[in-house]
Write a protein that holds these residues in place. Structure first.
Motif, mmCIF file in Angstrom:
data_model
loop_
_atom_site.group_PDB
_atom_site.id
_atom_site.type_symbol
_atom_site.label_atom_id
_atom_site.label_comp_id
_atom_site.label_asym_id
_atom_site.label_seq_id
_atom_site.Cartn_x
_atom_site.Cartn_y
_atom_site.Cartn_z
ATOM 1 N N ARG A 92 0.852 -1.187 0.000
ATOM 2 C CA ARG A 92 0.000 0.000 0.000
ATOM 3 C C ARG A 92 0.888 1.238 0.000
ATOM 4 O O ARG A 92 1.825 1.347 0.796
ATOM 5 C CB ARG A 92 -0.922 0.012 1.222
ATOM 6 N N VAL A 93 0.583 2.147 -0.890
ATOM 7 C CA VAL A 93 1.387 3.354 -1.016
ATOM 8 C C VAL A 93 0.814 4.463 -0.151
ATOM 9 O O VAL A 93 -0.358 4.812 -0.266
ATOM 10 C CB VAL A 93 1.440 3.829 -2.492
ATOM 11 N N HIS A 94 1.630 4.981 0.729
ATOM 12 C CA HIS A 94 1.222 6.098 1.586
ATOM 13 C C HIS A 94 1.999 7.329 1.135
ATOM 14 O O HIS A 94 3.224 7.404 1.297
ATOM 15 C CB HIS A 94 1.511 5.778 3.057
ATOM 16 N N ARG A 95 1.298 8.280 0.571
ATOM 17 C CA ARG A 95 1.951 9.468 0.037
ATOM 18 C C ARG A 95 2.122 10.519 1.136
ATOM 19 O O ARG A 95 1.232 10.743 1.939
ATOM 20 C CB ARG A 95 1.145 10.039 -1.125
ATOM 21 N N ARG A 96 3.263 11.150 1.113
ATOM 22 C CA ARG A 96 3.572 12.181 2.102
ATOM 23 C C ARG A 96 3.806 13.497 1.384
ATOM 24 O O ARG A 96 4.604 13.575 0.452
ATOM 25 C CB ARG A 96 4.818 11.787 2.896
ATOM 26 N N VAL A 97 3.115 14.516 1.824
ATOM 27 C CA VAL A 97 3.265 15.841 1.233
ATOM 28 C C VAL A 97 4.396 16.567 1.954
ATOM 29 O O VAL A 97 4.369 16.722 3.185
ATOM 30 C CB VAL A 97 1.960 16.656 1.349
ATOM 31 N N LEU A 98 5.393 16.978 1.198
ATOM 32 C CA LEU A 98 6.539 17.663 1.778
ATOM 33 C C LEU A 98 6.232 19.138 2.004
ATOM 34 O O LEU A 98 5.527 19.765 1.216
ATOM 35 C CB LEU A 98 7.755 17.532 0.861
ATOM 36 N N SER A 99 6.781 19.674 3.060
ATOM 37 C CA SER A 99 6.649 21.106 3.324
ATOM 38 C C SER A 99 7.644 21.859 2.439
ATOM 39 O O SER A 99 8.597 21.267 1.918
ATOM 40 C CB SER A 99 6.956 21.394 4.794
ATOM 41 N N PRO A 100 7.461 23.159 2.252
ATOM 42 C CA PRO A 100 8.414 23.934 1.446
ATOM 43 C C PRO A 100 9.847 23.802 1.953
ATOM 44 O O PRO A 100 10.785 23.683 1.158
ATOM 45 C CB PRO A 100 7.890 25.367 1.577
ATOM 46 N N SER A 101 10.033 23.809 3.277
ATOM 47 C CA SER A 101 11.386 23.705 3.832
ATOM 48 C C SER A 101 11.997 22.341 3.544
ATOM 49 O O SER A 101 13.207 22.237 3.283
ATOM 50 C CB SER A 101 11.359 23.962 5.339
ATOM 51 N N GLN A 102 11.181 21.285 3.578
ATOM 52 C CA GLN A 102 11.680 19.947 3.277
ATOM 53 C C GLN A 102 12.075 19.836 1.805
ATOM 54 O O GLN A 102 13.086 19.219 1.462
ATOM 55 C CB GLN A 102 10.616 18.905 3.617
ATOM 56 N N THR A 103 11.266 20.427 0.934
ATOM 57 C CA THR A 103 11.571 20.413 -0.498
ATOM 58 C C THR A 103 12.875 21.131 -0.781
ATOM 59 O O THR A 103 13.733 20.647 -1.531
ATOM 60 C CB THR A 103 10.433 21.075 -1.296
ATOM 61 N N ILE A 104 13.054 22.296 -0.158
ATOM 62 C CA ILE A 104 14.281 23.077 -0.355
ATOM 63 C C ILE A 104 15.484 22.306 0.190
ATOM 64 O O ILE A 104 16.579 22.329 -0.391
ATOM 65 C CB ILE A 104 14.159 24.448 0.334
ATOM 66 N N SER A 105 15.283 21.618 1.307
ATOM 67 C CA SER A 105 16.365 20.831 1.886
ATOM 68 C C SER A 105 16.805 19.714 0.953
ATOM 69 O O SER A 105 18.013 19.472 0.786
ATOM 70 C CB SER A 105 15.914 20.241 3.229
ATOM 71 N N ILE A 106 15.838 19.033 0.340
ATOM 72 C CA ILE A 106 16.160 17.957 -0.607
ATOM 73 C C ILE A 106 16.887 18.524 -1.821
ATOM 74 O O ILE A 106 17.905 17.995 -2.270
ATOM 75 C CB ILE A 106 14.877 17.230 -1.043
ATOM 76 N N ALA A 107 16.354 19.623 -2.340
ATOM 77 C CA ALA A 107 16.967 20.237 -3.524
ATOM 78 C C ALA A 107 18.403 20.662 -3.245
ATOM 79 O O ALA A 107 19.273 20.588 -4.119
ATOM 80 C CB ALA A 107 16.135 21.433 -3.980
ATOM 81 N N GLY A 108 18.654 21.094 -2.015
ATOM 82 C CA GLY A 108 19.979 21.566 -1.663
ATOM 83 C C GLY A 108 21.037 20.477 -1.656
ATOM 84 O O GLY A 108 22.240 20.779 -1.672
ATOM 85 N N LYS A 109 20.626 19.236 -1.654
ATOM 86 C CA LYS A 109 21.576 18.127 -1.647
ATOM 87 C C LYS A 109 21.868 17.614 -3.061
ATOM 88 O O LYS A 109 22.630 16.666 -3.237
ATOM 89 C CB LYS A 109 21.027 16.979 -0.794
ATOM 90 N N LEU A 110 21.235 18.232 -4.044
ATOM 91 C CA LEU A 110 21.400 17.799 -5.431
ATOM 92 C C LEU A 110 22.269 18.773 -6.213
ATOM 93 O O LEU A 110 22.644 19.830 -5.723
ATOM 94 C CB LEU A 110 20.018 17.684 -6.099
ATOM 95 N N SER A 111 22.574 18.408 -7.427
ATOM 96 C CA SER A 111 23.285 19.302 -8.341
ATOM 97 C C SER A 111 22.366 19.609 -9.509
ATOM 98 O O SER A 111 21.335 18.949 -9.693
ATOM 99 C CB SER A 111 24.584 18.644 -8.839
#
Length: 209
Positions: A92-111
């Motif tokens: 069963r797939v449980h989707r989680r909605v990321l907050s703006p700060s979480q999204t920015i944090s993830i993006a910050g770890k990428l290139s």
């Protein structure tokens, strides 16, 4: 019956993976409704309801073709009720909605271009296949016309009529897109100008071995 290439491929896969191993050696004229119902009930103990639904559609299309050709009087899949969702197995797939700060944090770890891709997905709500398929020619000023997607590395039309839509892009995000370079037709592109493969980002940053 006209199906999109991706939809056709999905049903063929379901037919080959689940239906043919059970009914592949049966005479098609001897397949009866009871056997079909028993098949779905058994599969429900192992797979999710969405997978069972794919089995029914692919199996039903196959037997409908048999009816059209006179090999079968009636389609035994027609009218069969699927097991209730709570009685089906599978993940069963449980989707989680990321907050703006979480999204920015993830993006910050990428290139790049993955940083901008993550931000673009968060702002627009596009599916990943739609995002990597956008071209500079899809823009009318600051409005994006979504009209195609890329699935399994192949360019295809939008998933449905409702998927074709126009989305206003904030000026700051539009300027960020331009920093990726306008060297080809694809906005999110890899070396050589080909469309970006999101699977590469998963291997490099998310699912490292």
């Amino acid at each position: 019956l006209s199906l999109k290439v991706t939809t056709y491929g999905h049903y063929v896969n379901a037919l080959e993976a689940y239906v043919l191993p059970v009914f592949g050696k049966c005479q098609i004229a001897r397949i009866e409704r009871y056997e079909v119902e028993s098949f779905f009930a058994t599969q429900a103990t192992k797979y999710s309801r969405s997978t069972i639904r794919s089995m029914r559609i692919s199996f039903g299309l196959l037997l409908a073709y048999a009816v059209e050709n006179g090999w079968l009087k009636e389609n035994p899949v027609k009218g069969v009720t699927l097991p209730r969702a709570e009685n089906c197995a599978g993940r069963r797939v449980h989707r989680r909605v990321l907050s703006p700060s979480q999204t920015i944090s993830i993006a910050g770890k990428l290139s790049e271009p993955y940083v901008t891709l993550v931000l673009f997905l968060a702002v627009t709500g596009l599916r990943i296949g739609e995002a990597i398929a956008i071209k500079w020619s899809d823009f009318e000023g600051d409005v994006l016309h979504v009209q195609r997607r890329i699935y399994n590395g192949k360019v295809d039309t939008a998933k449905s009529r409702d998927s074709k839509r126009r989305i206003p892009i904030p000026p700051a995000l539009l300027e960020r897109l331009k920093t990726l370079g306008n060297t080809g037709e694809w906005i999110f592109h890899a070396r050589g100008g080909v469309p970006l493969n999101p699977g590469n980002a998963l291997k490099r940053y998310i699912r490292r071995s």
